[in-house]
Design a protein around this motif. Sequence first.
Motif, mmCIF file in Angstrom:
data_model
loop_
_atom_site.group_PDB
_atom_site.id
_atom_site.type_symbol
_atom_site.label_atom_id
_atom_site.label_comp_id
_atom_site.label_asym_id
_atom_site.label_seq_id
_atom_site.Cartn_x
_atom_site.Cartn_y
_atom_site.Cartn_z
ATOM 1 N N GLY A 212 0.800 -1.219 0.000
ATOM 2 C CA GLY A 212 0.000 0.000 0.000
ATOM 3 C C GLY A 212 0.833 1.269 0.000
ATOM 4 O O GLY A 212 0.770 2.065 -0.921
ATOM 5 N N THR A 213 1.638 1.473 1.027
ATOM 6 C CA THR A 213 2.405 2.712 1.132
ATOM 7 C C THR A 213 3.905 2.482 1.067
ATOM 8 O O THR A 213 4.654 3.417 0.876
ATOM 9 C CB THR A 213 2.090 3.437 2.458
ATOM 10 O OG1 THR A 213 2.430 2.566 3.537
ATOM 11 C CG2 THR A 213 0.628 3.811 2.543
ATOM 12 N N ASN A 214 4.352 1.285 1.260
ATOM 13 C CA ASN A 214 5.777 0.949 1.220
ATOM 14 C C ASN A 214 5.961 -0.292 0.356
ATOM 15 O O ASN A 214 4.996 -0.857 -0.148
ATOM 16 C CB ASN A 214 6.299 0.669 2.638
ATOM 17 C CG ASN A 214 6.440 1.927 3.442
ATOM 18 O OD1 ASN A 214 7.097 2.862 3.039
ATOM 19 N ND2 ASN A 214 5.784 1.967 4.593
ATOM 20 N N SER A 215 7.195 -0.741 0.251
ATOM 21 C CA SER A 215 7.434 -1.962 -0.521
ATOM 22 C C SER A 215 6.723 -3.120 0.178
ATOM 23 O O SER A 215 6.637 -3.164 1.404
ATOM 24 C CB SER A 215 8.924 -2.240 -0.636
ATOM 25 O OG SER A 215 9.424 -2.813 0.554
ATOM 26 N N PRO A 216 6.205 -4.063 -0.604
ATOM 27 C CA PRO A 216 5.517 -5.218 -0.001
ATOM 28 C C PRO A 216 6.404 -5.986 0.980
ATOM 29 O O PRO A 216 5.930 -6.416 2.032
ATOM 30 C CB PRO A 216 5.148 -6.088 -1.206
ATOM 31 C CG PRO A 216 5.159 -5.172 -2.377
ATOM 32 C CD PRO A 216 6.167 -4.095 -2.064
ATOM 33 N N ASP A 217 7.680 -6.142 0.654
ATOM 34 C CA ASP A 217 8.580 -6.888 1.538
ATOM 35 C C ASP A 217 8.775 -6.173 2.873
ATOM 36 O O ASP A 217 8.788 -6.808 3.928
ATOM 37 C CB ASP A 217 9.940 -7.097 0.864
ATOM 38 C CG ASP A 217 9.860 -8.065 -0.313
ATOM 39 O OD1 ASP A 217 8.919 -8.877 -0.355
ATOM 40 O OD2 ASP A 217 10.745 -7.995 -1.176
ATOM 41 N N TYR B 111 6.170 7.749 8.739
ATOM 42 C CA TYR B 111 7.351 8.170 7.986
ATOM 43 C C TYR B 111 8.267 9.016 8.871
ATOM 44 O O TYR B 111 7.812 9.899 9.581
ATOM 45 C CB TYR B 111 6.965 8.992 6.761
ATOM 46 C CG TYR B 111 6.357 8.157 5.665
ATOM 47 C CD1 TYR B 111 7.095 7.159 5.029
ATOM 48 C CD2 TYR B 111 5.047 8.366 5.259
ATOM 49 C CE1 TYR B 111 6.537 6.395 4.020
ATOM 50 C CE2 TYR B 111 4.485 7.610 4.245
ATOM 51 C CZ TYR B 111 5.238 6.620 3.627
ATOM 52 O OH TYR B 111 4.692 5.864 2.634
ATOM 53 N N VAL B 112 9.563 8.712 8.791
ATOM 54 C CA VAL B 112 10.577 9.437 9.539
ATOM 55 C C VAL B 112 11.567 9.993 8.521
ATOM 56 O O VAL B 112 11.974 9.302 7.586
ATOM 57 C CB VAL B 112 11.301 8.515 10.547
ATOM 58 C CG1 VAL B 112 12.355 9.286 11.332
ATOM 59 C CG2 VAL B 112 10.294 7.866 11.489
ATOM 60 N N LYS C 156 10.065 10.629 -0.590
ATOM 61 C CA LYS C 156 8.672 10.556 -0.137
ATOM 62 C C LYS C 156 8.175 11.971 0.135
ATOM 63 O O LYS C 156 8.925 12.810 0.618
ATOM 64 C CB LYS C 156 8.543 9.716 1.134
ATOM 65 C CG LYS C 156 8.945 8.275 0.975
ATOM 66 C CD LYS C 156 7.758 7.434 0.654
ATOM 67 C CE LYS C 156 8.166 5.965 0.623
ATOM 68 N NZ LYS C 156 7.164 5.127 0.045
ATOM 69 N N THR C 157 6.921 12.194 -0.144
ATOM 70 C CA THR C 157 6.366 13.535 0.072
ATOM 71 C C THR C 157 5.384 13.581 1.238
ATOM 72 O O THR C 157 4.789 14.606 1.495
ATOM 73 C CB THR C 157 5.650 14.027 -1.205
ATOM 74 O OG1 THR C 157 4.624 13.095 -1.543
ATOM 75 C CG2 THR C 157 6.633 14.173 -2.347
ATOM 76 N N ALA C 158 5.223 12.479 1.938
ATOM 77 C CA ALA C 158 4.303 12.429 3.074
ATOM 78 C C ALA C 158 4.848 13.250 4.242
ATOM 79 O O ALA C 158 6.051 13.476 4.349
ATOM 80 C CB ALA C 158 4.130 10.980 3.514
ATOM 81 N N PRO C 159 3.955 13.702 5.143
ATOM 82 C CA PRO C 159 4.430 14.371 6.367
ATOM 83 C C PRO C 159 5.317 13.413 7.168
ATOM 84 O O PRO C 159 5.017 12.218 7.252
ATOM 85 C CB PRO C 159 3.145 14.686 7.130
ATOM 86 C CG PRO C 159 2.057 14.598 6.122
ATOM 87 C CD PRO C 159 2.501 13.621 5.083
#
Length: 175
Positions: free
Chosen positions: A95-100, A132-133, A141-144
């Motif tokens: 969804g938001t990161n790599s599946p692994d 996200y850090v 990445k453009t997320a907060p």
Amino acid sequence: MKIAITGHTKGIGKACVDLFDHECIGFSRSNGFDIDKSITSIVRASKDCDVFINNAFNYHSQIKMFQEMFNAWKNDSTKTIINVGSRTKYYPVGGTNSPDYTREKRALHDVVESALFYSKKKCRVITINPGYVDTEMTKGKTAPMLSATKIAETIKWCMDQPQEVEIGEISIWVT
């Protein structure tokens, strides 16, 4: 207090080393410790520490690292293991990161949960699940994002609680 930490030269691990006013022993590739190949030597070198921060991520190795430290410390009520998980465990795989990455962080959660609830243990086990850090891992990445220092402060707060207080799990992210 003596703290052992994997992945101590970048990101969350470096922020912990910079923030803590305790003796920190770091384990990273930069000082000859590959979490994938050095688990036994890391556990051996950490035996006299009070806190172990399982921070470095290298797929199955973070899970193996937790299992080895837990087996070494589970009967010692003076020890604390802190795992750096991820908020991604809440999302669909891919969804938001790599599946692994998502699968591995979920697997870490499951292994830690099993240790917490289905074994007779004395050591504290805590998991921090950041969103996200702002680190090298999230470049592009453009997320907060939270700062690595904010996660280190959360880890420190958990460590500073009385030994009989077990946090279990904290999830933290920017809204």
